[in-house]
Scaffold this motif. Sequence first.
Motif, PDB file in Angstrom:
ATOM      1  N   MET A 108      26.729  -6.677 -19.086  1.00  0.00           N
ATOM      2  CA  MET A 108      26.169  -7.554 -20.103  1.00  0.00           C
ATOM      3  C   MET A 108      25.547  -6.696 -21.192  1.00  0.00           C
ATOM      4  O   MET A 108      24.825  -5.735 -20.899  1.00  0.00           O
ATOM      5  CB  MET A 108      25.122  -8.496 -19.494  1.00  0.00           C
ATOM      6  N   TYR A 109      25.841  -7.025 -22.443  1.00  0.00           N
ATOM      7  CA  TYR A 109      25.226  -6.307 -23.551  1.00  0.00           C
ATOM      8  C   TYR A 109      23.732  -6.631 -23.616  1.00  0.00           C
ATOM      9  O   TYR A 109      23.311  -7.753 -23.316  1.00  0.00           O
ATOM     10  CB  TYR A 109      25.883  -6.695 -24.872  1.00  0.00           C
ATOM     11  N   ILE A 110      22.952  -5.651 -24.043  1.00  0.00           N
ATOM     12  CA  ILE A 110      21.509  -5.892 -24.125  1.00  0.00           C
ATOM     13  C   ILE A 110      21.161  -6.820 -25.283  1.00  0.00           C
ATOM     14  O   ILE A 110      20.018  -7.264 -25.401  1.00  0.00           O
ATOM     15  CB  ILE A 110      20.721  -4.574 -24.228  1.00  0.00           C
ATOM     16  N   ARG A 123       7.077  -7.187 -26.292  1.00  0.00           N
ATOM     17  CA  ARG A 123       6.336  -7.265 -27.553  1.00  0.00           C
ATOM     18  C   ARG A 123       4.900  -7.709 -27.311  1.00  0.00           C
ATOM     19  O   ARG A 123       3.951  -7.145 -27.876  1.00  0.00           O
ATOM     20  CB  ARG A 123       7.031  -8.244 -28.508  1.00  0.00           C
ATOM     21  N   THR A 124       4.722  -8.703 -26.470  1.00  0.00           N
ATOM     22  CA  THR A 124       3.392  -9.239 -26.197  1.00  0.00           C
ATOM     23  C   THR A 124       2.477  -8.190 -25.585  1.00  0.00           C
ATOM     24  O   THR A 124       1.304  -8.070 -25.970  1.00  0.00           O
ATOM     25  CB  THR A 124       3.490 -10.452 -25.255  1.00  0.00           C
ATOM     26  N   TYR A 125       3.010  -7.417 -24.637  1.00  0.00           N
ATOM     27  CA  TYR A 125       2.186  -6.438 -23.926  1.00  0.00           C
ATOM     28  C   TYR A 125       2.234  -5.048 -24.562  1.00  0.00           C
ATOM     29  O   TYR A 125       1.558  -4.132 -24.092  1.00  0.00           O
ATOM     30  CB  TYR A 125       2.602  -6.378 -22.458  1.00  0.00           C
ATOM     31  N   GLY A 126       3.018  -4.896 -25.620  1.00  0.00           N
ATOM     32  CA  GLY A 126       3.063  -3.633 -26.322  1.00  0.00           C
ATOM     33  C   GLY A 126       3.613  -2.490 -25.494  1.00  0.00           C
ATOM     34  O   GLY A 126       3.143  -1.352 -25.604  1.00  0.00           O
ATOM     35  N   LYS A 127       4.647  -2.782 -24.689  1.00  0.00           N
ATOM     36  CA  LYS A 127       5.215  -1.765 -23.803  1.00  0.00           C
ATOM     37  C   LYS A 127       6.700  -1.572 -24.107  1.00  0.00           C
ATOM     38  O   LYS A 127       7.404  -2.520 -24.430  1.00  0.00           O
ATOM     39  CB  LYS A 127       4.993  -2.146 -22.342  1.00  0.00           C
ATOM     40  N   PRO A 128       7.178  -0.322 -24.022  1.00  0.00           N
ATOM     41  CA  PRO A 128       8.556  -0.026 -24.406  1.00  0.00           C
ATOM     42  C   PRO A 128       9.603  -0.641 -23.480  1.00  0.00           C
ATOM     43  O   PRO A 128       9.330  -0.982 -22.327  1.00  0.00           O
ATOM     44  CB  PRO A 128       8.621   1.513 -24.312  1.00  0.00           C
ATOM     45  N   VAL A 129      10.804  -0.742 -24.022  1.00  0.00           N
ATOM     46  CA  VAL A 129      11.987  -1.117 -23.243  1.00  0.00           C
ATOM     47  C   VAL A 129      12.907   0.094 -23.191  1.00  0.00           C
ATOM     48  O   VAL A 129      13.444   0.522 -24.215  1.00  0.00           O
ATOM     49  CB  VAL A 129      12.725  -2.320 -23.866  1.00  0.00           C
ATOM     50  N   ALA A 130      13.049   0.668 -22.001  1.00  0.00           N
ATOM     51  CA  ALA A 130      13.957   1.796 -21.798  1.00  0.00           C
ATOM     52  C   ALA A 130      15.333   1.258 -21.418  1.00  0.00           C
ATOM     53  O   ALA A 130      15.444   0.301 -20.645  1.00  0.00           O
ATOM     54  CB  ALA A 130      13.427   2.719 -20.706  1.00  0.00           C
ATOM     55  N   VAL A 131      16.380   1.861 -21.967  1.00  0.00           N
ATOM     56  CA  VAL A 131      17.740   1.345 -21.799  1.00  0.00           C
ATOM     57  C   VAL A 131      18.669   2.464 -21.335  1.00  0.00           C
ATOM     58  O   VAL A 131      18.746   3.518 -21.991  1.00  0.00           O
ATOM     59  CB  VAL A 131      18.268   0.746 -23.122  1.00  0.00           C
ATOM     60  N   HIS A 132      19.357   2.235 -20.238  1.00  0.00           N
ATOM     61  CA  HIS A 132      20.382   3.206 -19.844  1.00  0.00           C
ATOM     62  C   HIS A 132      21.473   3.237 -20.912  1.00  0.00           C
ATOM     63  O   HIS A 132      21.987   2.192 -21.326  1.00  0.00           O
ATOM     64  CB  HIS A 132      21.024   2.838 -18.506  1.00  0.00           C
ATOM     65  N   THR A 133      21.822   4.447 -21.351  1.00  0.00           N
ATOM     66  CA  THR A 133      22.950   4.597 -22.274  1.00  0.00           C
ATOM     67  C   THR A 133      23.804   5.770 -21.824  1.00  0.00           C
ATOM     68  O   THR A 133      23.350   6.665 -21.114  1.00  0.00           O
ATOM     69  CB  THR A 133      22.491   4.844 -23.724  1.00  0.00           C
ATOM     70  N   GLY A 134      25.061   5.747 -22.250  1.00  0.00           N
ATOM     71  CA  GLY A 134      25.969   6.843 -21.930  1.00  0.00           C
ATOM     72  C   GLY A 134      26.716   6.625 -20.639  1.00  0.00           C
ATOM     73  O   GLY A 134      26.875   5.493 -20.159  1.00  0.00           O
ATOM     74  N   GLU A 135      27.187   7.731 -20.073  1.00  0.00           N
ATOM     75  CA  GLU A 135      27.988   7.669 -18.860  1.00  0.00           C
ATOM     76  C   GLU A 135      27.201   7.063 -17.707  1.00  0.00           C
ATOM     77  O   GLU A 135      25.969   7.065 -17.694  1.00  0.00           O
ATOM     78  CB  GLU A 135      28.464   9.072 -18.469  1.00  0.00           C
ATOM     79  N   THR A 136      27.930   6.578 -16.732  1.00  0.00           N
ATOM     80  CA  THR A 136      27.332   6.014 -15.528  1.00  0.00           C
ATOM     81  C   THR A 136      27.695   6.887 -14.333  1.00  0.00           C
ATOM     82  O   THR A 136      28.659   7.646 -14.371  1.00  0.00           O
ATOM     83  CB  THR A 136      27.826   4.580 -15.286  1.00  0.00           C
ATOM     84  N   SER A 137      26.937   6.742 -13.265  1.00  0.00           N
ATOM     85  CA  SER A 137      27.165   7.565 -12.077  1.00  0.00           C
ATOM     86  C   SER A 137      28.207   6.973 -11.142  1.00  0.00           C
ATOM     87  O   SER A 137      28.600   7.615 -10.173  1.00  0.00           O
ATOM     88  CB  SER A 137      25.850   7.762 -11.321  1.00  0.00           C
ATOM     89  N   PRO A 139      32.061   4.730 -10.830  1.00  0.00           N
ATOM     90  CA  PRO A 139      33.260   4.383 -11.604  1.00  0.00           C
ATOM     91  C   PRO A 139      33.472   2.886 -11.795  1.00  0.00           C
ATOM     92  O   PRO A 139      34.302   2.482 -12.612  1.00  0.00           O
ATOM     93  CB  PRO A 139      34.393   4.990 -10.767  1.00  0.00           C
ATOM     94  N   ASN A 140      32.735   2.066 -11.068  1.00  0.00           N
ATOM     95  CA  ASN A 140      32.932   0.616 -11.194  1.00  0.00           C
ATOM     96  C   ASN A 140      32.045   0.005 -12.278  1.00  0.00           C
ATOM     97  O   ASN A 140      31.944  -1.218 -12.402  1.00  0.00           O
ATOM     98  CB  ASN A 140      32.675  -0.078  -9.854  1.00  0.00           C
ATOM     99  N   ALA A 141      31.379   0.849 -13.077  1.00  0.00           N
ATOM    100  CA  ALA A 141      30.584   0.372 -14.205  1.00  0.00           C
ATOM    101  C   ALA A 141      31.461   0.301 -15.455  1.00  0.00           C
ATOM    102  O   ALA A 141      32.602   0.772 -15.456  1.00  0.00           O
ATOM    103  CB  ALA A 141      29.394   1.302 -14.430  1.00  0.00           C
ATOM    104  N   TYR A 142      30.906  -0.278 -16.535  1.00  0.00           N
ATOM    105  CA  TYR A 142      31.672  -0.479 -17.761  1.00  0.00           C
ATOM    106  C   TYR A 142      30.954   0.190 -18.927  1.00  0.00           C
ATOM    107  O   TYR A 142      29.878  -0.249 -19.361  1.00  0.00           O
ATOM    108  CB  TYR A 142      31.850  -1.969 -18.043  1.00  0.00           C
ATOM    109  N   LEU A 143      31.579   1.236 -19.477  1.00  0.00           N
ATOM    110  CA  LEU A 143      30.927   2.044 -20.493  1.00  0.00           C
ATOM    111  C   LEU A 143      30.715   1.304 -21.812  1.00  0.00           C
ATOM    112  O   LEU A 143      29.832   1.673 -22.585  1.00  0.00           O
ATOM    113  CB  LEU A 143      31.732   3.323 -20.744  1.00  0.00           C
ATOM    114  N   LYS A 144      31.516   0.289 -22.092  1.00  0.00           N
ATOM    115  CA  LYS A 144      31.352  -0.391 -23.381  1.00  0.00           C
ATOM    116  C   LYS A 144      29.961  -1.012 -23.516  1.00  0.00           C
ATOM    117  O   LYS A 144      29.450  -1.166 -24.628  1.00  0.00           O
ATOM    118  CB  LYS A 144      32.428  -1.452 -23.572  1.00  0.00           C
TER     119      LYS A 144
END
Length: 271
Positions: A108-110, A123-137, A139-144
Amino acid sequence: MKIIDAHLHFCPEEAGFSQLAEAAGHENTEKHLQQIYDELGIVCGIVMGNRTVDPKDHQYPPFMRYCIGIDSFYLDGKQVSDSIDQIEENLRRPQCVGVKLYPGYFPMYISDPAYEPVYELARTYGKPVAVHTGETSTPNAYLKYSHPMTLDEVAADHPGIQFVMCHYGNPWLMDAAAVVSKNDNVAADISGMLVGRVNLDMLFEEKQGYLESLKTWMGYLREYDDIMFGTDWPLANLAEYIEFVSRLVPEKYQEKVFFDNANRIYRLDLE
């Protein structure tokens, strides 16, 4: 020099993680990690949570903070909205410093509207959103879904939220640099680029082209203000990872990359 490990996974004694730790010359235990952190000057680690959003499952030692993870294990058969109250309960905690999303591992796209309640909480709590990007560990994941360009739309649409591009979109380094440079609310960590034990002299000789590209596209950014050190423990040997990053980042910017940026971005208030 003090160091913040801005990206690790902490599942002590779990078999798969223990195998990774052993391959990297470590033991997958809290005691060992604390010992190595002390030896290397790592004063804090930020855990990227896995598999559950129940606050009871996120108890960490004092030298750690965590991002509550919404990953493929949790989302298998569930909707993001199913546990929004538990996600908020985590974000109320001082030890919880953000949210972690796992696109690619979950198809699912973010930018999907399903994530909007999460962004509103961040936004309400002022805390970051970390996002996995790039290759995956796996093979059944989807890089797009994990391409760094997918973060551009979300960052542009949510200017009041701090995003962290995990793994610097590796290997799409040029695209990653463009997204971070264009969006003031996007930073990146450079975790997960080594696996196991590594002969760094040999690595820098054999992978010279790739590492020069990595160095180039990190240096493309503003004074290294948006780059954070992270190890992706237990994936890599910690001492080797510190040396690896030290070879890539000019000395005058190393305090920013190893400590200052993560301290600011994750609002850790460490001295």
